[in-house]
Design an enzyme around this catalytic site. Sequence first.
Site, short mmCIF file in Angstrom:
data_model
loop_
_atom_site.label_atom_id
_atom_site.label_comp_id
_atom_site.label_asym_id
_atom_site.label_seq_id
_atom_site.Cartn_x
_atom_site.Cartn_y
_atom_site.Cartn_z
N ARG A 159 0.89 -1.17 0.00
CA ARG A 159 0.00 0.00 0.00
C ARG A 159 0.92 1.21 0.00
O ARG A 159 1.60 1.48 0.99
CB ARG A 159 -0.90 -0.03 1.23
CG ARG A 159 -1.88 1.15 1.35
CD ARG A 159 -2.69 1.00 2.62
NE ARG A 159 -3.54 2.15 2.91
CZ ARG A 159 -4.81 2.25 2.54
NH1 ARG A 159 -5.38 1.28 1.85
NH2 ARG A 159 -5.51 3.33 2.85
N HIS A 166 -7.26 1.59 -6.64
CA HIS A 166 -7.53 0.82 -5.41
C HIS A 166 -8.34 -0.43 -5.80
O HIS A 166 -9.52 -0.55 -5.45
CB HIS A 166 -8.31 1.70 -4.43
CG HIS A 166 -8.32 1.18 -3.02
ND1 HIS A 166 -7.68 0.01 -2.64
CD2 HIS A 166 -8.90 1.68 -1.89
CE1 HIS A 166 -7.86 -0.18 -1.35
NE2 HIS A 166 -8.60 0.82 -0.87
N GLN A 224 -10.42 -2.73 -3.18
CA GLN A 224 -11.67 -2.15 -2.71
C GLN A 224 -12.81 -2.42 -3.68
O GLN A 224 -13.92 -2.79 -3.27
CB GLN A 224 -11.52 -0.64 -2.53
CG GLN A 224 -12.79 0.06 -2.06
CD GLN A 224 -13.23 -0.42 -0.69
OE1 GLN A 224 -12.47 -0.33 0.27
NE2 GLN A 224 -14.45 -0.92 -0.59
N ASP A 256 -16.88 8.85 -1.77
CA ASP A 256 -15.67 8.63 -0.99
C ASP A 256 -15.36 9.93 -0.25
O ASP A 256 -15.93 10.98 -0.54
CB ASP A 256 -14.51 8.24 -1.92
CG ASP A 256 -13.31 7.68 -1.17
OD1 ASP A 256 -13.41 7.46 0.06
OD2 ASP A 256 -12.27 7.46 -1.81
N CYS A 261 -16.30 3.55 0.79
CA CYS A 261 -15.24 2.60 1.16
C CYS A 261 -14.69 2.83 2.57
O CYS A 261 -13.96 1.97 3.07
CB CYS A 261 -14.13 2.63 0.13
SG CYS A 261 -13.18 4.16 0.08
N ARG A 285 -14.02 -6.73 2.20
CA ARG A 285 -12.60 -6.60 1.90
C ARG A 285 -11.86 -7.86 2.32
O ARG A 285 -10.96 -8.35 1.62
CB ARG A 285 -12.02 -5.38 2.64
CG ARG A 285 -12.41 -4.03 2.08
CD ARG A 285 -11.73 -3.73 0.75
NE ARG A 285 -10.29 -3.74 0.86
CZ ARG A 285 -9.56 -2.71 1.29
NH1 ARG A 285 -10.15 -1.58 1.67
NH2 ARG A 285 -8.23 -2.81 1.33
#
Length: 308
Positions: A107, A134, A137, A225, A266, A294
């Site tokens: 990440r 991402h 996700q 988001d 998310c 996830r």
Amino acid sequence: MKHFLDIHLTDPADLRVMIDAARAMKTARNNRPRGARDDDQPLAGRMVALIFEKPSTRTRVSFDVGVRQMGGETMVLSGKEMQLGHGETIADTARVLSRYVDLIMIRTFEEATLLEMAEHATVPVINGLTNRTHPCQIMADVMTYEEHRGPIAGKKVVWSGDGNNVFASFAHAAGQFGFDLTFTGPETLDPERVWLEWAAAKGYPVTIDRNPERAVMGADLVVTDTWVSMHDPESARERRHNQLRAYQVNEALMARAKPDALFMHCLPAHRNDEATSGVMDGPHSVIFDEAENRLHAQKAVMRWCLGV
């Protein structure tokens, strides 16, 4: 060896295999006590390196728990501990880690770091997030939609807000899973043109509509988001709030979507900024199923990468 670097770089048939495997593993866990390992232990004897240049809650916990549930072990490394790319090249770090571990999740900030890691690693590399995309996700998001409403193919997904890295992976998913995607947000925060062009080339052009009330008409799924990153200075936060205030997902906006539309975020969320608490805790919201998934989606990604 198979890396999972981005949704648009992965064959649609493989993406479907992962989604189906994630749902099967989630179902299999339903009757197990909390904390129990899976009956199947495909990662027994395996070591997974989890590298975090960016801080994380969901990514760190979900990958760590997922590895342990499948019988493996994790080594969690921060960017400060590793000084990734400082002193030792990323390429050399990748070569060294490959001698110690069976799988690398990273990440990070720059996409170039991820790509260099994958180029030189001799074990699979998973994109846990970059500033551009991402994918893990969105695998969880597709899984969540389908467990509530069936196949996502042909559905209308509306993104309201900033055309950021999470939206980029939604654009990839539109082309790979075959759904219609609409972006509603200010022109100053439009998504990267290259991702819009990619989706269009796959036959699923992204619709851009500056009017959020019109954009969400007939939506099967509404997504947003956070408006600001934890790294943004205060001046940037105020500017973004001014740009995005009209794109808040509130009860009035959700009322314009289909009656059975779902809402996703998310997380982490700034409640009553990008979305109201009434929406986040309301009947359309599946944000905590989304967060849980996830775990299951990433377990499927790891199994696919390792071929187990």
